[in-house]
Design a protein around this motif. Structure first.
Motif, PDB file in Angstrom:
ATOM      1  N   GLY A 193      66.882   1.736  -2.395  1.00 36.65           N
ATOM      2  CA  GLY A 193      66.529   2.473  -3.602  1.00 36.65           C
ATOM      3  C   GLY A 193      66.750   3.973  -3.514  1.00 36.65           C
ATOM      4  N   LEU A 194      67.158   4.463  -2.350  1.00 35.87           N
ATOM      5  CA  LEU A 194      67.403   5.894  -2.209  1.00 35.87           C
ATOM      6  C   LEU A 194      68.625   6.295  -3.022  1.00 35.87           C
ATOM      7  CD1 LEU A 194      66.844   6.385   1.635  1.00 35.87           C
ATOM      8  CD2 LEU A 194      65.309   7.053  -0.218  1.00 35.87           C
ATOM      9  N   PRO A 195      68.579   7.455  -3.666  1.00 38.46           N
ATOM     10  CA  PRO A 195      69.742   7.893  -4.443  1.00 38.46           C
ATOM     11  C   PRO A 195      70.899   8.259  -3.510  1.00 38.46           C
ATOM     12  CG  PRO A 195      68.070   9.612  -4.399  1.00 38.46           C
ATOM     13  CD  PRO A 195      67.476   8.405  -3.731  1.00 38.46           C
ATOM     14  N   GLU A 196      72.092   8.170  -4.046  1.00 41.45           N
ATOM     15  CA  GLU A 196      73.263   8.580  -3.277  1.00 41.45           C
ATOM     16  C   GLU A 196      73.135  10.065  -2.952  1.00 41.45           C
ATOM     17  OE1 GLU A 196      75.847   6.679  -2.160  1.00 41.45           O
ATOM     18  OE2 GLU A 196      74.700   4.981  -2.919  1.00 41.45           O
ATOM     19  N   GLN A 197      73.603  10.436  -1.782  1.00 40.29           N
ATOM     20  CA  GLN A 197      73.518  11.829  -1.372  1.00 40.29           C
ATOM     21  C   GLN A 197      74.522  12.650  -2.163  1.00 40.29           C
ATOM     22  OE1 GLN A 197      74.100  12.529   2.779  1.00 40.29           O
ATOM     23  NE2 GLN A 197      73.497  14.642   2.665  1.00 40.29           N
ATOM     24  N   ASP A 243      64.366  -2.512   1.279  1.00 40.48           N
ATOM     25  CA  ASP A 243      64.276  -2.280  -0.166  1.00 40.48           C
ATOM     26  C   ASP A 243      64.113  -0.795  -0.464  1.00 40.48           C
ATOM     27  OD1 ASP A 243      64.506  -4.993  -0.560  1.00 40.48           O
ATOM     28  OD2 ASP A 243      62.402  -5.306  -1.116  1.00 40.48           O
ATOM     29  N   TYR A 244      63.306  -0.122   0.352  1.00 37.07           N
ATOM     30  CA  TYR A 244      63.117   1.315   0.162  1.00 37.07           C
ATOM     31  C   TYR A 244      64.437   2.049   0.359  1.00 37.07           C
ATOM     32  CZ  TYR A 244      61.768   6.130   0.874  1.00 37.07           C
ATOM     33  OH  TYR A 244      61.699   7.489   0.773  1.00 37.07           O
ATOM     34  N   PHE A 245      65.126   1.751   1.466  1.00 43.16           N
ATOM     35  CA  PHE A 245      66.406   2.408   1.748  1.00 43.16           C
ATOM     36  C   PHE A 245      67.426   2.126   0.646  1.00 43.16           C
ATOM     37  CE2 PHE A 245      65.951   2.661   6.683  1.00 43.16           C
ATOM     38  CZ  PHE A 245      64.977   3.633   6.536  1.00 43.16           C
TER      39      PHE A 245
END
Length: 84
Positions: free
Chosen positions: A38-42, A34-36
């Motif tokens: 939610g990471l923004p696109e690079q 879930d954390y991964f």
């Protein structure tokens, strides 16, 4: 497709994650996924150009060394004093 991932994490942090996961009804794997997710696109790194606006801090520093004769030797002396 799910793939196995090995992480090296402090034991106390793992215990905390397991406790939190139980309270949330989720496994540690699900918490990490879930954390991964939610990471923004690079974003592609921006290249600095003359047209790139400076930050207020940079603007406030413009010209503070104007007229000084600081050079490489001055900088090396500064580093020597700093790292004694």
């Amino acid at each position: 497709m799910a793939t196995k991932l090995t992480l090296r994490i402090d034991e106390d942090l793992i215990a905390h994650a397991k406790s939190y996961g139980r309270a949330q009804g989720k496994s540690v794997s699900r918490l990490v996924a879930d954390y991964f997710a939610g990471l923004p696109e690079q974003e592609a790194p921006r290249e600095a150009t003359r047209d790139t606006p400076a930050t207020p801090l940079v603007d406030s520093l413009r010209g503070v060394l104007k007229g000084t004769r600081l050079g490489r030797e001055d900088y090396l002396r500064h580093l020597e004093r700093k790292h004694r």
